[in-house]
Design a protein around this motif. Structure first.
Motif, PDB file in Angstrom:
ATOM      1  N   ALA A   1       0.832  -1.203   0.000  1.00 10.86           N
ATOM      2  CA  ALA A   1       0.000   0.000   0.000  1.00 10.86           C
ATOM      3  C   ALA A   1       0.865   1.251   0.000  1.00 10.86           C
ATOM      4  N   LEU A   2       1.934   1.232   0.800  1.00 14.98           N
ATOM      5  CA  LEU A   2       2.837   2.380   0.838  1.00 14.98           C
ATOM      6  C   LEU A   2       3.593   2.520  -0.473  1.00 14.98           C
TER       7      LEU A   2
ATOM      8  N   LEU B   1      -8.726   1.293  -7.318  1.00 17.53           N
ATOM      9  CA  LEU B   1      -8.803   0.119  -6.475  1.00 17.53           C
ATOM     10  C   LEU B   1      -7.487  -0.643  -6.587  1.00 17.53           C
ATOM     11  N   ILE B   2      -6.818  -0.831  -5.465  1.00 18.96           N
ATOM     12  CA  ILE B   2      -5.540  -1.540  -5.416  1.00 18.96           C
ATOM     13  C   ILE B   2      -5.825  -3.012  -5.125  1.00 18.96           C
ATOM     14  N   LEU B   3      -5.350  -3.887  -5.992  1.00 16.79           N
ATOM     15  CA  LEU B   3      -5.598  -5.309  -5.794  1.00 16.79           C
ATOM     16  C   LEU B   3      -4.475  -6.131  -6.392  1.00 16.79           C
TER      17      LEU B   3
ATOM     18  N   VAL C   1      -3.032  -2.862 -10.300  1.00 13.62           N
ATOM     19  CA  VAL C   1      -2.739  -4.278 -10.062  1.00 13.62           C
ATOM     20  C   VAL C   1      -1.296  -4.402  -9.599  1.00 13.62           C
ATOM     21  N   THR C   2      -1.114  -4.864  -8.367  1.00 13.05           N
ATOM     22  CA  THR C   2       0.233  -4.953  -7.813  1.00 13.05           C
ATOM     23  C   THR C   2       0.898  -6.251  -8.239  1.00 13.05           C
ATOM     24  N   HIS C   3       2.219  -6.175  -8.430  1.00 10.12           N
ATOM     25  CA  HIS C   3       2.969  -7.362  -8.860  1.00 10.12           C
ATOM     26  C   HIS C   3       4.399  -7.275  -8.358  1.00 10.12           C
ATOM     27  N   ARG C   4       5.050  -8.415  -8.359  1.00 12.05           N
ATOM     28  CA  ARG C   4       6.430  -8.488  -7.893  1.00 12.05           C
ATOM     29  C   ARG C   4       7.379  -7.982  -8.975  1.00 12.05           C
ATOM     30  N   PRO C   5       8.603  -7.588  -8.604  1.00 11.55           N
ATOM     31  CA  PRO C   5       9.591  -7.169  -9.602  1.00 11.55           C
ATOM     32  C   PRO C   5       9.874  -8.271 -10.612  1.00 11.55           C
ATOM     33  N   GLY C   6      10.017  -7.876 -11.874  1.00 10.61           N
ATOM     34  CA  GLY C   6      10.335  -8.821 -12.930  1.00 10.61           C
ATOM     35  C   GLY C   6       9.158  -9.545 -13.530  1.00 10.61           C
ATOM     36  N   TRP C   7       7.969  -9.287 -12.994  1.00 10.91           N
ATOM     37  CA  TRP C   7       6.758  -9.944 -13.493  1.00 10.91           C
ATOM     38  C   TRP C   7       6.255  -9.211 -14.736  1.00 10.91           C
TER      39      TRP C   7
ATOM     40  N   TYR D   1      -0.367  -1.487 -13.945  1.00 10.33           N
ATOM     41  CA  TYR D   1       0.383  -2.531 -13.249  1.00 10.33           C
ATOM     42  C   TYR D   1       1.504  -1.881 -12.441  1.00 10.33           C
ATOM     43  N   SER D   2       1.468  -2.083 -11.132  1.00  7.49           N
ATOM     44  CA  SER D   2       2.375  -1.386 -10.223  1.00  7.49           C
ATOM     45  C   SER D   2       3.304  -2.373  -9.534  1.00  7.49           C
ATOM     46  N   GLU D   3       4.592  -2.200  -9.725  1.00  5.10           N
ATOM     47  CA  GLU D   3       5.570  -3.045  -9.051  1.00  5.10           C
ATOM     48  C   GLU D   3       5.634  -2.679  -7.575  1.00  5.10           C
ATOM     49  N   VAL D   4       5.538  -3.667  -6.714  1.00  3.42           N
ATOM     50  CA  VAL D   4       5.576  -3.436  -5.265  1.00  3.42           C
ATOM     51  C   VAL D   4       6.488  -4.464  -4.605  1.00  3.42           C
TER      52      VAL D   4
END
Length: 213
Positions: free
Chosen positions: A20-21, A101-103, A128-134, A167-170
């Motif tokens: 979220a941060l 909406l963050i999901l 849409v949150t995703h891991r690095p490299g995805w 698509y947001s890297e988190v």
């Protein structure tokens, strides 16, 4: 632009809070409203009561002004459908402010199972949150639906109130509330998986039948 992060938060942990941060900072949002649901429509009911989950979130968010507790779903009877929540937000904030909406990816791919999900898409963006490299999925219903709606910047999201996908890297932390509850039930400590203030509350109240110290 406001972000909305929903969930049961049973209990809230760093796997909720750090992404979220990340999104708050990456998209320069005015705030992220953390919104615990009262009655989840797609999963079993939370172990903790609405009041207990509200208290844990208040403790977790106390030192981060960009993450704000929103109680509306806790105070609304019946299933916590997200489309009803965003209709409430639009009534409160108007139709022009961008809402996101963050999901996670699993939730995004499962959107067709949500109540009136296409109406929801008319009320908000999807971050849409995703891991690095995805990389985004190349096939499937949501891949086809999102292809013409995907944007690559926060500026593009802010240009319109709703209807886009970003698509947001988190920071992906492999933490789950069910694992925390299992540790507590076994008399083991879940320290470093959730805020110390939340763990202290769980221990002080005996929530989740914990014997851990």
């Amino acid at each position: 632009m406001l972000g909305i992060l929903g969930g049961t938060f049973d209990p809230v942990h760093f796997g909720h809070l750090r992404p979220a941060l990340d999104v708050l900072q990456a998209l320069e949002l005015d705030e992220v409203r953390v919104m615990p649901c009262r009655t989840p429509p797609h999963r079993e009911s939370p172990r903790a009561s609405p009041e207990q989950r509200r208290t844990m979130l208040e403790l977790a968010l106390a030192d981060e002004p960009g993450l704000v507790l929103d109680r509306r779903e806790l105070e609304r009877e019946g299933p916590s459908f997200m489309v009803d929540t965003f209709q409430s937000l639009r009534h409160e904030l108007g139709g022009e402010i961008p809402l996101a909406l963050i999901l996670g990816m699993d939730a995004f791919l499962g959107l067709p199972k949500w109540h009136r999900w296409e109406a929801l898409a008319g009320l908000c963006h999807f971050v849409v949150t995703h891991r690095p490299g995805w990389s985004p999925p190349g096939s499937g219903e949501m891949a086809r639906w999102s292809r013409a709606r995907t944007v690559s910047s926060g500026t593009a999201l802010r240009a319109t109130p709703a209807g886009k996908v970003f698509y947001s890297e988190v920071t992906q932390l492999d933490i789950s509330a069910s694992h925390i509850r299992a540790l507590l039930a076994a008399g083991l400590s879940p320290r470093y998986l959730l805020p110390d203030a939340v763990l202290a509350y769980i221990r002080d109240t005996g929530l989740y039948d914990t014997g851990a110290r």
